[in-house]
Design a protein around this motif. Structure first.
Motif, short mmCIF file in Angstrom:
data_model
loop_
_atom_site.label_atom_id
_atom_site.label_comp_id
_atom_site.label_asym_id
_atom_site.label_seq_id
_atom_site.Cartn_x
_atom_site.Cartn_y
_atom_site.Cartn_z
N UNK A 35 -16.14 -44.14 -16.91
CA UNK A 35 -17.21 -43.22 -16.56
C UNK A 35 -17.08 -41.99 -17.43
N UNK A 36 -16.90 -42.23 -18.72
CA UNK A 36 -16.48 -41.19 -19.67
C UNK A 36 -17.58 -40.23 -20.07
N UNK A 37 -18.85 -40.56 -19.78
CA UNK A 37 -19.93 -39.69 -20.24
C UNK A 37 -19.89 -39.51 -21.74
N UNK A 38 -20.08 -38.29 -22.24
CA UNK A 38 -20.12 -38.06 -23.68
C UNK A 38 -18.73 -37.95 -24.32
N UNK A 39 -17.69 -38.26 -23.56
CA UNK A 39 -16.35 -38.32 -24.13
C UNK A 39 -15.59 -37.02 -24.17
N UNK A 40 -16.05 -36.00 -23.43
CA UNK A 40 -15.38 -34.70 -23.52
C UNK A 40 -13.94 -34.78 -23.01
N UNK A 77 -5.76 -44.86 -15.80
CA UNK A 77 -7.22 -44.87 -15.69
C UNK A 77 -7.67 -43.53 -15.13
N UNK A 78 -8.67 -42.96 -15.76
CA UNK A 78 -9.31 -41.73 -15.29
C UNK A 78 -10.69 -42.08 -14.76
N UNK A 79 -10.95 -41.71 -13.50
CA UNK A 79 -12.27 -41.91 -12.89
C UNK A 79 -12.75 -40.54 -12.43
N UNK A 136 -8.94 -33.80 -6.09
CA UNK A 136 -8.30 -34.62 -7.10
C UNK A 136 -7.25 -35.50 -6.40
N UNK A 137 -7.22 -36.78 -6.72
CA UNK A 137 -6.19 -37.68 -6.22
C UNK A 137 -5.48 -38.33 -7.39
N UNK A 138 -4.15 -38.32 -7.35
CA UNK A 138 -3.33 -39.05 -8.31
C UNK A 138 -2.67 -40.18 -7.55
N UNK A 186 -8.53 -39.56 -10.02
CA UNK A 186 -9.95 -39.48 -9.72
C UNK A 186 -10.28 -38.11 -9.16
N UNK A 187 -11.49 -37.66 -9.42
CA UNK A 187 -11.97 -36.36 -8.92
C UNK A 187 -13.35 -36.57 -8.31
#
Length: 214
Positions: free
Chosen positions: A55-60, A112-114, A207-209, A145-146
């Motif tokens: 769900x990276x969007x424009x990659x920022x 993984x970043x969500x 935020x959850x890790x 995830x956030x």
């Protein structure tokens, strides 16, 4: 198979705002102390191996993770967002795809970043995404995830980043999300809830890790 309406609406919405979104948020991370802190902690906890910004969007944030030394790539539902990401970060791989059905092998990711990428899925459908995230992570792999905090409340978005759109977003309960991840095979290592920013947020942010068990 016909895809759910919320998926097609989400894709169309992000296709519509892609260029404006990228421009308006390009420097956002510089002043987002909590965001940087959580992403940096995630990067330090993640071992060697591929990391997916899902769900990276424009990659920022993909670019930021690369600057922290991670072997990162991006996936997004929106072809227009992926086009912007590829143009902005030509040294990073970006693909069009869905978190509900990732084109990745079992256990192939170290992390993984969500990042606010689960919020457009109805809560009753989120177990599918949580299980898919667990599937692609290796044992011990980290997930960050956030999301906006609420009581699994749906809100209709009709305007965003200067464009008329039509999509749903959900403010999610933290305990619900912890149980969701636990049921999918994660151990939640940290939960952080902060107050909304003074200018751009209407609710607390979480935020959850989590670490994949095993």
């Amino acid at each position: 198979m016909t895809e759910p309406v919320y998926v097609s609406e989400t894709r169309t919405a992000y296709d519509t705002v892609a260029e404006s979104y990228a421009e308006m948020l390009k420097d956002f991370l510089k002043n987002a102390t909590w965001d940087r802190a959580m992403i940096t902690a995630f990067a330090e906890l993640t071992g060697e191996g591929p990391v997916g910004d899902l769900g990276c969007g424009p990659g920022r944030l993909t670019g930021y993770l690369k600057s922290l030394g991670l072997d990162v790539f991006g996936v997004d539902l929106s072809p227009e967002m992926v086009a912007v990401a590829r143009r902005t970060h030509p040294d990073i791989r970006f693909e069009v795809g869905s978190i509900a059905a990732l084109d990745l092998a079992d256990g192939s990711l170290a992390g993984a970043l969500a990042w606010y990428s689960l919020i457009h899925t109805p809560p009753e459908q989120l177990p599918v995404l949580a299980k898919e995230l667990a599937r692609v992570l290796r044992p011990g792999g980290r997930l960050l995830t956030a999301f906006q905090v609420g009581e699994n409340v749906r809100r209709r978005i009709e305007n965003a980043y200067g464009h008329a759109i039509s999509a749903d977003a959900y403010r999610l309960d933290v305990d619900f999300m912890v149980k969701l991840l636990t049921d999918a095979g994660f151990v939640v290592e940290a939960r952080t809830v902060r107050e909304p920013g003074p200018e751009y947020e209407a609710t607390d942010q979480a935020y959850l890790v989590a670490r994949k068990a095993g």
